[in-house]
Design a protein around this motif. Structure first.
Motif, mmCIF file in Angstrom:
data_model
loop_
_atom_site.group_PDB
_atom_site.id
_atom_site.type_symbol
_atom_site.label_atom_id
_atom_site.label_comp_id
_atom_site.label_asym_id
_atom_site.label_seq_id
_atom_site.Cartn_x
_atom_site.Cartn_y
_atom_site.Cartn_z
ATOM 1 N N LEU A 115 -3.768 6.225 0.735
ATOM 2 C CA LEU A 115 -4.303 5.271 -0.233
ATOM 3 C C LEU A 115 -3.237 4.677 -1.145
ATOM 4 O O LEU A 115 -3.557 3.858 -2.007
ATOM 5 C CB LEU A 115 -5.401 5.942 -1.068
ATOM 6 C CG LEU A 115 -6.663 6.310 -0.270
ATOM 7 C CD1 LEU A 115 -7.605 7.147 -1.115
ATOM 8 C CD2 LEU A 115 -7.361 5.067 0.255
ATOM 9 N N GLU A 116 -1.983 5.094 -0.974
ATOM 10 C CA GLU A 116 -0.886 4.534 -1.763
ATOM 11 C C GLU A 116 -0.202 3.445 -0.941
ATOM 12 O O GLU A 116 0.659 3.701 -0.100
ATOM 13 C CB GLU A 116 0.105 5.628 -2.164
ATOM 14 C CG GLU A 116 -0.476 6.677 -3.106
ATOM 15 C CD GLU A 116 -0.842 6.097 -4.472
ATOM 16 O OE1 GLU A 116 -0.348 5.013 -4.846
ATOM 17 O OE2 GLU A 116 -1.643 6.738 -5.180
ATOM 18 N N GLY A 117 -0.606 2.200 -1.183
ATOM 19 C CA GLY A 117 -0.175 1.097 -0.346
ATOM 20 C C GLY A 117 1.317 0.802 -0.378
ATOM 21 O O GLY A 117 1.893 0.370 0.626
ATOM 22 N N VAL A 118 1.959 1.012 -1.524
ATOM 23 C CA VAL A 118 3.400 0.745 -1.607
ATOM 24 C C VAL A 118 4.153 1.636 -0.628
ATOM 25 O O VAL A 118 5.050 1.188 0.101
ATOM 26 C CB VAL A 118 3.914 0.953 -3.044
ATOM 27 C CG1 VAL A 118 5.437 0.867 -3.085
ATOM 28 C CG2 VAL A 118 3.313 -0.087 -3.984
ATOM 29 N N ASN A 119 3.774 2.911 -0.577
ATOM 30 C CA ASN A 119 4.422 3.845 0.349
ATOM 31 C C ASN A 119 4.111 3.477 1.804
ATOM 32 O O ASN A 119 4.980 3.536 2.670
ATOM 33 C CB ASN A 119 3.966 5.272 0.065
ATOM 34 C CG ASN A 119 4.438 5.771 -1.284
ATOM 35 O OD1 ASN A 119 5.371 5.223 -1.870
ATOM 36 N ND2 ASN A 119 3.797 6.796 -1.804
ATOM 37 N N GLU A 182 -15.446 -3.165 6.918
ATOM 38 C CA GLU A 182 -15.511 -4.239 5.939
ATOM 39 C C GLU A 182 -15.647 -3.650 4.532
ATOM 40 O O GLU A 182 -16.087 -2.516 4.356
ATOM 41 C CB GLU A 182 -16.695 -5.153 6.243
ATOM 42 C CG GLU A 182 -16.583 -5.870 7.581
ATOM 43 C CD GLU A 182 -17.716 -6.863 7.788
ATOM 44 O OE1 GLU A 182 -18.287 -7.330 6.782
ATOM 45 O OE2 GLU A 182 -18.027 -7.159 8.957
ATOM 46 N N TYR A 183 -15.259 -4.441 3.555
ATOM 47 C CA TYR A 183 -15.388 -3.979 2.176
ATOM 48 C C TYR A 183 -16.263 -4.928 1.377
ATOM 49 O O TYR A 183 -16.391 -6.111 1.689
ATOM 50 C CB TYR A 183 -14.011 -3.845 1.511
ATOM 51 C CG TYR A 183 -13.351 -5.155 1.145
ATOM 52 C CD1 TYR A 183 -13.507 -5.719 -0.117
ATOM 53 C CD2 TYR A 183 -12.557 -5.840 2.064
ATOM 54 C CE1 TYR A 183 -12.898 -6.924 -0.448
ATOM 55 C CE2 TYR A 183 -11.952 -7.044 1.748
ATOM 56 C CZ TYR A 183 -12.126 -7.583 0.486
ATOM 57 O OH TYR A 183 -11.534 -8.769 0.154
ATOM 58 N N GLY A 184 -16.888 -4.370 0.357
ATOM 59 C CA GLY A 184 -17.660 -5.145 -0.604
ATOM 60 C C GLY A 184 -17.153 -4.853 -1.997
ATOM 61 O O GLY A 184 -16.025 -4.377 -2.163
ATOM 62 N N VAL A 208 -8.258 -1.787 9.026
ATOM 63 C CA VAL A 208 -9.014 -0.958 8.085
ATOM 64 C C VAL A 208 -8.481 -1.216 6.684
ATOM 65 O O VAL A 208 -7.269 -1.091 6.444
ATOM 66 C CB VAL A 208 -8.883 0.540 8.423
ATOM 67 C CG1 VAL A 208 -9.594 1.391 7.373
ATOM 68 C CG2 VAL A 208 -9.466 0.825 9.808
ATOM 69 N N PRO A 209 -9.350 -1.578 5.731
ATOM 70 C CA PRO A 209 -8.878 -1.883 4.376
ATOM 71 C C PRO A 209 -8.674 -0.635 3.526
ATOM 72 O O PRO A 209 -9.356 0.378 3.708
ATOM 73 C CB PRO A 209 -10.019 -2.730 3.808
ATOM 74 C CG PRO A 209 -11.243 -2.187 4.480
ATOM 75 C CD PRO A 209 -10.804 -1.792 5.872
ATOM 76 N N VAL A 210 -7.722 -0.712 2.617
ATOM 77 C CA VAL A 210 -7.533 0.283 1.557
ATOM 78 C C VAL A 210 -7.256 -0.483 0.270
ATOM 79 O O VAL A 210 -6.731 -1.599 0.307
ATOM 80 C CB VAL A 210 -6.361 1.252 1.851
ATOM 81 C CG1 VAL A 210 -6.704 2.202 2.984
ATOM 82 C CG2 VAL A 210 -5.078 0.493 2.144
ATOM 83 N N TYR A 260 -4.573 -1.560 7.016
ATOM 84 C CA TYR A 260 -3.833 -0.845 8.046
ATOM 85 C C TYR A 260 -4.139 -1.487 9.393
ATOM 86 O O TYR A 260 -5.302 -1.820 9.697
ATOM 87 C CB TYR A 260 -4.259 0.622 8.113
ATOM 88 C CG TYR A 260 -3.592 1.521 7.097
ATOM 89 C CD1 TYR A 260 -2.394 2.168 7.391
ATOM 90 C CD2 TYR A 260 -4.177 1.746 5.861
ATOM 91 C CE1 TYR A 260 -1.791 3.023 6.474
ATOM 92 C CE2 TYR A 260 -3.589 2.588 4.936
ATOM 93 C CZ TYR A 260 -2.386 3.221 5.245
ATOM 94 O OH TYR A 260 -1.797 4.056 4.341
ATOM 95 N N LEU A 261 -3.102 -1.652 10.199
ATOM 96 C CA LEU A 261 -3.256 -2.112 11.571
ATOM 97 C C LEU A 261 -3.141 -0.915 12.503
ATOM 98 O O LEU A 261 -2.140 -0.194 12.490
ATOM 99 C CB LEU A 261 -2.190 -3.152 11.919
ATOM 100 C CG LEU A 261 -2.167 -3.641 13.371
ATOM 101 C CD1 LEU A 261 -3.451 -4.398 13.713
ATOM 102 C CD2 LEU A 261 -0.942 -4.519 13.637
ATOM 103 N N PHE A 262 -4.187 -0.705 13.312
ATOM 104 C CA PHE A 262 -4.204 0.347 14.324
ATOM 105 C C PHE A 262 -4.132 -0.298 15.701
ATOM 106 O O PHE A 262 -4.810 -1.301 15.961
ATOM 107 C CB PHE A 262 -5.497 1.161 14.243
ATOM 108 C CG PHE A 262 -5.610 2.054 13.041
ATOM 109 C CD1 PHE A 262 -5.372 3.416 13.146
ATOM 110 C CD2 PHE A 262 -5.966 1.541 11.801
ATOM 111 C CE1 PHE A 262 -5.486 4.244 12.043
ATOM 112 C CE2 PHE A 262 -6.087 2.362 10.690
ATOM 113 C CZ PHE A 262 -5.843 3.719 10.816
ATOM 114 N N VAL A 263 -3.329 0.277 16.594
ATOM 115 C CA VAL A 263 -3.278 -0.212 17.967
ATOM 116 C C VAL A 263 -3.681 0.911 18.917
ATOM 117 O O VAL A 263 -3.411 2.094 18.671
ATOM 118 C CB VAL A 263 -1.873 -0.748 18.331
ATOM 119 C CG1 VAL A 263 -1.515 -1.936 17.462
ATOM 120 C CG2 VAL A 263 -0.820 0.341 18.227
#
Length: 276
Positions: A115-119, A182-184, A208-210, A260-263
């Protein structure tokens, strides 16, 4: 900022400076000096960013071994609070890559909070480490400012420092990726997971959003922060079990989330595999 240089630790004074920097950075008891010294002499790697004689950043890794192969376990990277967000951490990682390759390592591993996007952006997008392992409550209860009150879930990344993928210009595109989650918004305007699309589990790439500012969410609503932790845990564990690998964090400044991009069925050829 002033000039600084990066070099391996070479005397006891460097290790003593690291202990003080640990206290300044995290307000926590430092690693015993006899442990870091011993690790450095036996396959580990400690690097410092020095401004004249002052240590302003460090990375600490020790030798790891699993399934017949050795790797460097990069356990800590710390930057003095006065010098953060200036690219020193990234510079330390590239120095670590060079020195680890010189020592004969092909793989470097470490963990970080998903959940720490910078890292995540540094580890996956810039350094091109990859991840297919989710560790639930990895460190148990921690009481520091970043972790207090939440399970310490972590992603374990693998950085194949001598692979073509890491050392080429190739980057994964998200253009054909499907949005798996999806997020709301809450009534207060904070992002939250709102809908999953399990019908996309056969797709080649998923998003996937964070939250972009997870610590702000935690300060605003602990319950929402905990929900993010548990929702992301469920989603990531499901995707990893389904053969997906996290390869990138996509920043979306215009949105309250990153992705996040998952392949699917990611395959990376390493020199180790070529020798078999």
């Amino acid at each position: 900022m002033g000039n600084y240089h990066i070099r391996p630790f070479n005397d006891r004074a460097d290790f003593e400076k690291m202990q003080q920097l640990e206290k300044d950075t995290w307000d926590m008891a430092p690693i015993p000096l006899h442990q870091t010294l011993t690790a450095h002499k036996n396959g580990g790697l400690l690097l410092g960013a020095f401004q004249e004689e002052s240590l302003i950043g460090f990375s600490y890794g020790f030798a790891g071994f699993s399934d017949g192969s050795s790797y460097l376990c990069s356990h800590m990277l710390g930057i003095h609070p006065d010098y953060q967000k200036r690219g020193i951490g990234e510079a330390l990682k590239y120095a670590q890559k060079r020195e680890a390759a010189r020592l004969g390592y092909e793989q470097v591993t470490w963990t970080f909070d998903p959940l720490e996007g910078v890292n995540a952006y540094l580890n996956l997008t810039k350094l091109k480490a990859v991840c297919s392992t989710y560790e639930v409550n990895c460190y148990g209860k921690m009481n520091d400012g970043l972790n207090a009150g939440l399970p310490t879930d972590r992603l374990k990344v693998d950085w194949w420092i001598q692979s073509d993928y890491v050392n080429s210009d190739f980057v994964f595109s998200e253009e054909q990726a499907k949005v798996f989650a999806e997020y709301g918004s809450t009534e207060e305007g904070c992002p939250k997971i709102s809908l999953l699309h399990p019908e996309y589990l056969a797709e080649e790439a998923l998003l996937v959003p964070v939250p972009r500012k997870f610590q702000e969410i935690k300060r605003h609503s602990f319950d929402l922060a905990l929900k993010w932790r548990l929702d992301i845990r469920e989603i990531f564990v499901q995707l990893f079990a389904g053969g997906y690998t996290a390869v990138k964090l996509i920043q979306r400044p215009q949105e309250p989330v990153n992705y996040y991009l998952f392949v699917k069925d990611f395959r990376l050829t390493t020199r180790r595999e070529e020798k078999k």
